[in-house]
Motif scaffolding. Structure first.
Motif, PDB file in Angstrom:
ATOM      1  N   LEU A  26       0.844  -1.192  -0.029  1.00  0.00           N
ATOM      2  CA  LEU A  26      -0.062  -0.012  -0.165  1.00  0.00           C
ATOM      3  C   LEU A  26       0.697   0.965  -0.029  1.00  0.00           C
ATOM      4  O   LEU A  26       0.684   2.242  -0.771  1.00  0.00           O
ATOM      5  CB  LEU A  26      -0.746  -0.009   1.161  1.00  0.00           C
ATOM      6  N   ARG A  27       1.869   1.327   0.939  1.00  0.00           N
ATOM      7  CA  ARG A  27       2.550   2.582   0.918  1.00  0.00           C
ATOM      8  C   ARG A  27       3.566   2.684  -0.434  1.00  0.00           C
ATOM      9  O   ARG A  27       3.508   3.715  -0.988  1.00  0.00           O
ATOM     10  CB  ARG A  27       3.744   2.227   2.016  1.00  0.00           C
ATOM     11  N   GLY A  28       3.893   1.527  -1.119  1.00  0.00           N
ATOM     12  CA  GLY A  28       4.623   1.591  -2.151  1.00  0.00           C
ATOM     13  C   GLY A  28       3.746   2.279  -3.290  1.00  0.00           C
ATOM     14  O   GLY A  28       4.233   2.904  -4.035  1.00  0.00           O
ATOM     15  N   VAL A  33       0.803  17.832   2.505  1.00  0.00           N
ATOM     16  CA  VAL A  33      -0.733  17.211   3.090  1.00  0.00           C
ATOM     17  C   VAL A  33      -0.739  15.610   2.665  1.00  0.00           C
ATOM     18  O   VAL A  33      -0.989  14.781   3.447  1.00  0.00           O
ATOM     19  CB  VAL A  33      -1.833  17.870   2.509  1.00  0.00           C
ATOM     20  N   ALA A  34      -0.160  15.462   1.438  1.00  0.00           N
ATOM     21  CA  ALA A  34      -0.522  13.972   0.914  1.00  0.00           C
ATOM     22  C   ALA A  34       0.489  13.110   1.665  1.00  0.00           C
ATOM     23  O   ALA A  34       0.127  12.162   1.999  1.00  0.00           O
ATOM     24  CB  ALA A  34      -0.246  14.030  -0.764  1.00  0.00           C
ATOM     25  N   VAL A  35       1.677  13.592   2.048  1.00  0.00           N
ATOM     26  CA  VAL A  35       2.695  12.827   2.730  1.00  0.00           C
ATOM     27  C   VAL A  35       1.838  12.435   3.943  1.00  0.00           C
ATOM     28  O   VAL A  35       2.092  11.177   4.587  1.00  0.00           O
ATOM     29  CB  VAL A  35       4.068  13.508   2.825  1.00  0.00           C
ATOM     30  N   VAL A  67      -6.983   9.951  -5.855  1.00  0.00           N
ATOM     31  CA  VAL A  67      -7.805  10.847  -6.078  1.00  0.00           C
ATOM     32  C   VAL A  67      -7.701  12.299  -5.363  1.00  0.00           C
ATOM     33  O   VAL A  67      -7.671  13.350  -5.865  1.00  0.00           O
ATOM     34  CB  VAL A  67      -9.396  10.261  -5.941  1.00  0.00           C
ATOM     35  N   ASN A  68      -7.592  12.046  -4.134  1.00  0.00           N
ATOM     36  CA  ASN A  68      -7.200  13.337  -3.265  1.00  0.00           C
ATOM     37  C   ASN A  68      -5.759  13.888  -3.667  1.00  0.00           C
ATOM     38  O   ASN A  68      -5.741  15.164  -3.815  1.00  0.00           O
ATOM     39  CB  ASN A  68      -7.167  12.933  -1.793  1.00  0.00           C
ATOM     40  N   TRP A  69      -4.678  13.233  -3.853  1.00  0.00           N
ATOM     41  CA  TRP A  69      -3.611  13.960  -4.457  1.00  0.00           C
ATOM     42  C   TRP A  69      -3.769  14.571  -5.592  1.00  0.00           C
ATOM     43  O   TRP A  69      -3.179  15.588  -5.887  1.00  0.00           O
ATOM     44  CB  TRP A  69      -2.440  12.738  -4.551  1.00  0.00           C
ATOM     45  N   TYR A  70      -4.420  13.797  -6.640  1.00  0.00           N
ATOM     46  CA  TYR A  70      -4.589  14.521  -7.896  1.00  0.00           C
ATOM     47  C   TYR A  70      -5.710  15.650  -7.579  1.00  0.00           C
ATOM     48  O   TYR A  70      -5.209  16.769  -8.323  1.00  0.00           O
ATOM     49  CB  TYR A  70      -5.433  13.285  -8.900  1.00  0.00           C
ATOM     50  N   THR A  71      -6.468  15.667  -6.999  1.00  0.00           N
ATOM     51  CA  THR A  71      -7.381  16.853  -6.676  1.00  0.00           C
ATOM     52  C   THR A  71      -6.747  18.127  -6.038  1.00  0.00           C
ATOM     53  O   THR A  71      -6.830  19.265  -6.549  1.00  0.00           O
ATOM     54  CB  THR A  71      -8.652  16.697  -5.833  1.00  0.00           C
ATOM     55  N   TYR A  72      -5.908  17.906  -5.131  1.00  0.00           N
ATOM     56  CA  TYR A  72      -5.511  18.996  -4.277  1.00  0.00           C
ATOM     57  C   TYR A  72      -3.958  19.232  -4.668  1.00  0.00           C
ATOM     58  O   TYR A  72      -3.690  20.408  -4.607  1.00  0.00           O
ATOM     59  CB  TYR A  72      -5.685  18.684  -2.913  1.00  0.00           C
ATOM     60  N   GLY A  73      -3.269  18.334  -4.984  1.00  0.00           N
ATOM     61  CA  GLY A  73      -1.724  18.515  -5.359  1.00  0.00           C
ATOM     62  C   GLY A  73      -0.980  19.034  -4.361  1.00  0.00           C
ATOM     63  O   GLY A  73       0.206  19.510  -4.797  1.00  0.00           O
TER      64      GLY A  73
END
Length: 211
Positions: free
Chosen positions: A97-99, A184-186, A174-180
């Motif tokens: 999952l992390r990978g 926060v993604a980390v 989806v969240n990473w693509y939406t907000y960039g």
């Protein structure tokens, strides 16, 4: 092999290398312009090649996209295999999952293009979109089945773990693509892994791993 130009002699790029360039260029163009905007001209420009070369390598855009789907499925397979620690089931699940999330984080255009390709394929060519997802899940299931476990694990449990990993990874993408927002993604990666840990602990009766 070498080709003569006005500037002199330059290495001749093989058709196989050119096809690889066009496939990767198509991913970048799809991520930026979507499927409908992924014209052969844009793809050729992204690959720093002329349009004639693209048409020499591919008879049609459909033929190119078929290779793009294979490439996307292959990338998922490589990421899953590369993050297989050959450890116990819990460690394998969380490492995979992390990978996948780290791959999305480092390759945002791939994440965007993959989502675009799968959703478009489901509308236009249902089986092709499903095939990309199925191939990734097949690799994930095989990796989980090969992991060590103190007790026999039912096939249904392997199926559930694969589903949870895929769902969590997709939600992160989806969240990473939406907000960039990378910072926060980390942080969200850690939250996502902790969700998997809690689910595995409840399902397998193991203690959640320390972050």
């Amino acid at each position: 092999m070498w080709a003569r130009t006005w500037e002199g002699l330059v290495p001749r790029i093989s058709a196989a290398q050119r096809r690889s360039d066009f496939i990767k260029a198509a991913v970048e163009v799809i991520a930026t312009h979507g499927i409908e905007g992924a014209t052969t001209r844009r793809i050729a420009e992204q690959a720093q090649a002329n349009l004639a070369m693209l048409h020499y390598c591919y008879d049609s855009k459909e033929d190119l996209f078929a290779d793009v789907y294979d490439y996307v499925a292959g990338q998922y397979r490589e990421v899953i295999i590369a993050n297989d620690p050959h450890g116990d089931l819990t460690d394998t699940a969380r490492r995979v999952l992390r990978g996948i999330m780290e791959f999305y984080l480092d390759s945002p255009n791939f994440a965007a293009a993959a989502m675009e390709l799968v959703t478009w394929a489901r509308r236009q060519h249902g089986s092709r979109g499903i095939a990309v997802y199925d191939q990734a899940l097949d690799t994930l299931r095989a990796t989980l089945r090969a992991a060590r476990s103190d007790h026999p694990v039912e096939p249904e449990t392997i199926e559930q773990i694969a589903y949870v990993i895929a769902t969590l990874a997709d939600g992160f993408a989806v969240n990473w693509y939406t907000y960039g927002d990378r910072a926060v993604a980390v942080e969200q990666m850690e939250v996502t892994v902790s969700v998997l840990d809690s689910w595995l602990a409840a399902r397998l009766g193991t203690a959640p791993a320390a972050t």
